[in-house]
Design a protein around this motif. Structure first.
Motif, mmCIF file in Angstrom:
data_model
loop_
_atom_site.group_PDB
_atom_site.id
_atom_site.type_symbol
_atom_site.label_atom_id
_atom_site.label_comp_id
_atom_site.label_asym_id
_atom_site.label_seq_id
_atom_site.Cartn_x
_atom_site.Cartn_y
_atom_site.Cartn_z
ATOM 1 N N ASP A 199 0.828 -1.208 0.000
ATOM 2 C CA ASP A 199 0.000 0.000 0.000
ATOM 3 C C ASP A 199 0.859 1.253 0.000
ATOM 4 O OD1 ASP A 199 -2.295 -1.520 0.062
ATOM 5 O OD2 ASP A 199 -2.510 -1.398 2.236
ATOM 6 N N GLU A 200 2.025 1.194 0.644
ATOM 7 C CA GLU A 200 2.901 2.343 0.715
ATOM 8 C C GLU A 200 3.469 2.717 -0.647
ATOM 9 O OE1 GLU A 200 3.221 -0.184 3.047
ATOM 10 O OE2 GLU A 200 2.299 0.954 4.659
ATOM 11 N N PHE A 201 3.554 1.740 -1.566
ATOM 12 C CA PHE A 201 4.093 2.030 -2.894
ATOM 13 C C PHE A 201 3.233 3.070 -3.607
ATOM 14 C CE2 PHE A 201 4.405 1.133 -7.487
ATOM 15 C CZ PHE A 201 5.737 1.451 -7.668
ATOM 16 N N ASP A 202 1.933 3.025 -3.373
ATOM 17 C CA ASP A 202 1.031 3.994 -3.995
ATOM 18 C C ASP A 202 1.305 5.409 -3.489
ATOM 19 O OD1 ASP A 202 -0.192 1.906 -5.329
ATOM 20 O OD2 ASP A 202 -1.819 1.713 -3.877
ATOM 21 N N ILE A 203 1.761 5.532 -2.268
ATOM 22 C CA ILE A 203 1.979 6.838 -1.645
ATOM 23 C C ILE A 203 3.430 7.279 -1.771
ATOM 24 C CG2 ILE A 203 1.864 8.103 0.529
ATOM 25 C CD1 ILE A 203 -0.280 6.062 1.420
ATOM 26 N N PHE A 204 4.364 6.374 -1.528
ATOM 27 C CA PHE A 204 5.783 6.710 -1.475
ATOM 28 C C PHE A 204 6.537 6.042 -2.621
ATOM 29 C CE2 PHE A 204 4.327 6.476 3.015
ATOM 30 C CZ PHE A 204 4.424 7.820 3.329
ATOM 31 N N ASP A 205 6.733 6.751 -3.692
ATOM 32 C CA ASP A 205 7.489 6.235 -4.824
ATOM 33 C C ASP A 205 8.937 6.001 -4.375
ATOM 34 O OD1 ASP A 205 8.964 5.794 -7.140
ATOM 35 O OD2 ASP A 205 7.950 7.351 -8.281
ATOM 36 N N PRO A 206 9.442 4.776 -4.522
ATOM 37 C CA PRO A 206 10.805 4.475 -4.073
ATOM 38 C C PRO A 206 11.889 5.331 -4.735
ATOM 39 C CG PRO A 206 9.620 2.455 -4.550
ATOM 40 C CD PRO A 206 8.759 3.586 -5.015
ATOM 41 N N GLU A 207 11.622 5.854 -5.907
ATOM 42 C CA GLU A 207 12.609 6.710 -6.566
ATOM 43 C C GLU A 207 12.665 8.098 -5.922
ATOM 44 O OE1 GLU A 207 12.460 6.707 -10.814
ATOM 45 O OE2 GLU A 207 12.074 4.550 -10.868
ATOM 46 N N GLU A 208 11.586 8.498 -5.268
ATOM 47 C CA GLU A 208 11.547 9.803 -4.605
ATOM 48 C C GLU A 208 11.850 9.708 -3.112
ATOM 49 O OE1 GLU A 208 8.183 12.314 -5.496
ATOM 50 O OE2 GLU A 208 7.830 11.163 -7.325
ATOM 51 N N TYR A 209 11.406 8.641 -2.482
ATOM 52 C CA TYR A 209 11.568 8.457 -1.036
ATOM 53 C C TYR A 209 12.151 7.066 -0.805
ATOM 54 C CZ TYR A 209 8.216 12.220 -1.440
ATOM 55 O OH TYR A 209 7.591 13.374 -1.816
ATOM 56 N N ASN A 210 13.416 7.001 -0.419
ATOM 57 C CA ASN A 210 14.055 5.694 -0.286
ATOM 58 C C ASN A 210 13.825 5.036 1.075
ATOM 59 O OD1 ASN A 210 15.771 7.642 0.826
ATOM 60 N ND2 ASN A 210 17.631 6.586 0.200
ATOM 61 N N PHE A 211 13.176 5.772 2.009
ATOM 62 C CA PHE A 211 12.836 5.186 3.305
ATOM 63 C C PHE A 211 11.426 5.615 3.710
ATOM 64 C CE2 PHE A 211 17.452 5.269 3.425
ATOM 65 C CZ PHE A 211 17.748 4.010 3.914
ATOM 66 N N ILE A 212 10.793 4.774 4.492
ATOM 67 C CA ILE A 212 9.500 5.091 5.101
ATOM 68 C C ILE A 212 9.706 5.081 6.606
ATOM 69 C CG2 ILE A 212 7.122 4.351 5.448
ATOM 70 C CD1 ILE A 212 7.276 2.991 2.689
ATOM 71 N N ALA A 213 9.234 6.134 7.264
ATOM 72 C CA ALA A 213 9.361 6.247 8.718
ATOM 73 C C ALA A 213 7.970 6.264 9.340
ATOM 74 C CB ALA A 213 10.110 7.514 9.085
ATOM 75 N N TYR A 214 7.838 5.547 10.453
ATOM 76 C CA TYR A 214 6.582 5.496 11.193
ATOM 77 C C TYR A 214 6.856 5.835 12.655
ATOM 78 C CZ TYR A 214 2.612 3.586 13.711
ATOM 79 O OH TYR A 214 1.546 3.440 14.562
ATOM 80 N N VAL A 215 6.139 6.827 13.167
ATOM 81 C CA VAL A 215 6.249 7.200 14.578
ATOM 82 C C VAL A 215 5.249 6.332 15.343
ATOM 83 C CG1 VAL A 215 6.049 9.056 16.256
ATOM 84 C CG2 VAL A 215 6.908 9.549 13.965
ATOM 85 N N THR A 216 5.745 5.551 16.298
ATOM 86 C CA THR A 216 4.895 4.592 16.997
ATOM 87 C C THR A 216 3.839 5.285 17.868
ATOM 88 O OG1 THR A 216 6.372 4.412 18.899
ATOM 89 C CG2 THR A 216 6.750 2.883 17.059
ATOM 90 N N GLU A 217 2.828 4.527 18.201
ATOM 91 C CA GLU A 217 1.724 5.050 19.022
ATOM 92 C C GLU A 217 2.192 5.566 20.368
ATOM 93 O OE1 GLU A 217 -2.322 3.338 19.782
ATOM 94 O OE2 GLU A 217 -1.809 2.296 17.906
ATOM 95 N N ARG A 218 3.118 4.867 20.987
ATOM 96 C CA ARG A 218 3.581 5.307 22.310
ATOM 97 C C ARG A 218 4.210 6.692 22.233
ATOM 98 N NH1 ARG A 218 8.039 0.847 23.953
ATOM 99 N NH2 ARG A 218 6.441 -0.513 23.221
ATOM 100 N N VAL A 219 4.911 6.998 21.157
ATOM 101 C CA VAL A 219 5.488 8.326 20.984
ATOM 102 C C VAL A 219 4.391 9.344 20.680
ATOM 103 C CG1 VAL A 219 7.037 9.736 19.566
ATOM 104 C CG2 VAL A 219 7.732 7.439 20.278
ATOM 105 N N GLU A 262 -1.244 15.199 19.398
ATOM 106 C CA GLU A 262 -1.499 15.566 18.006
ATOM 107 C C GLU A 262 -0.819 16.886 17.634
ATOM 108 O OE1 GLU A 262 -5.140 16.289 14.879
ATOM 109 O OE2 GLU A 262 -5.526 15.133 16.702
ATOM 110 N N GLU A 263 -0.877 17.857 18.530
ATOM 111 C CA GLU A 263 -0.229 19.144 18.247
ATOM 112 C C GLU A 263 1.282 18.982 18.128
ATOM 113 O OE1 GLU A 263 -1.406 22.224 20.949
ATOM 114 O OE2 GLU A 263 -3.524 21.924 20.516
ATOM 115 N N GLY A 264 1.859 18.170 18.973
ATOM 116 C CA GLY A 264 3.290 17.901 18.903
ATOM 117 C C GLY A 264 3.660 17.189 17.609
ATOM 118 N N MET A 265 2.801 16.278 17.169
ATOM 119 C CA MET A 265 3.044 15.584 15.904
ATOM 120 C C MET A 265 2.977 16.571 14.739
ATOM 121 S SD MET A 265 3.786 12.384 16.439
ATOM 122 C CE MET A 265 3.503 11.622 14.837
ATOM 123 N N GLN A 266 2.040 17.501 14.794
ATOM 124 C CA GLN A 266 1.941 18.514 13.741
ATOM 125 C C GLN A 266 3.196 19.392 13.721
ATOM 126 O OE1 GLN A 266 -0.187 18.643 11.356
ATOM 127 N NE2 GLN A 266 -1.792 17.305 12.099
#
Length: 115
Positions: A37-57, A63-67
């Motif tokens: 599913d991430e391929f549709d959003i993050f083209d590997p030629e443009e973004y070579n890594f995907i980062a996910y901030v975990t729920e605990r963080v 939400e304001e801090g994430m923004q």
């Protein structure tokens, strides 16, 4: 150096044990996987890594801090390219490895956790 020493403000606000950086921010190489599913959003030629901030963080900085985190990442020169279609998942272009990228993101999260 231990995670608690690197990110004391963040770790002090998390109840569960944190054994490794991936417990806080997950960074994986973005490769050409047509079934992902991430391929549709993050083209590997443009973004070579995907980062996910975990729920605990997310729970710690809210939400304001994430923004604010997204704004800081967009406005900084930390990555060659950065894209945040969701509050917790980002596409990044970087010469670093997974650990380097996670540490760069965590440094900004630590600033948010100090507030």
């Amino acid at each position: 150096m231990k995670i608690a020493e690197l990110y004391p403000n963040l770790i002090a606000k998390i109840d569960e044990p944190v054994e490794e950086i991936r417990d806080l921010v997950v960074v994986d190489e973005n490769y050409d996987d047509v079934d992902s599913d991430e391929f549709d959003i993050f083209d590997p030629e443009e973004y070579n890594f995907i980062a996910y901030v975990t729920e605990r963080v997310q729970d710690v900085i809210g939400e304001e801090g994430m923004q604010r985190l997204i704004q800081k990442l967009e406005n900084s020169a930390v990555f060659e390219d950065f894209y945040a279609p969701e509050i917790d998942m980002y596409g990044v272009k970087s010469e670093g490895d997974e650990t380097d990228i996670a540490k760069k993101i965590l440094a900004l999260i630590e600033e948010e956790a100090a507030c």
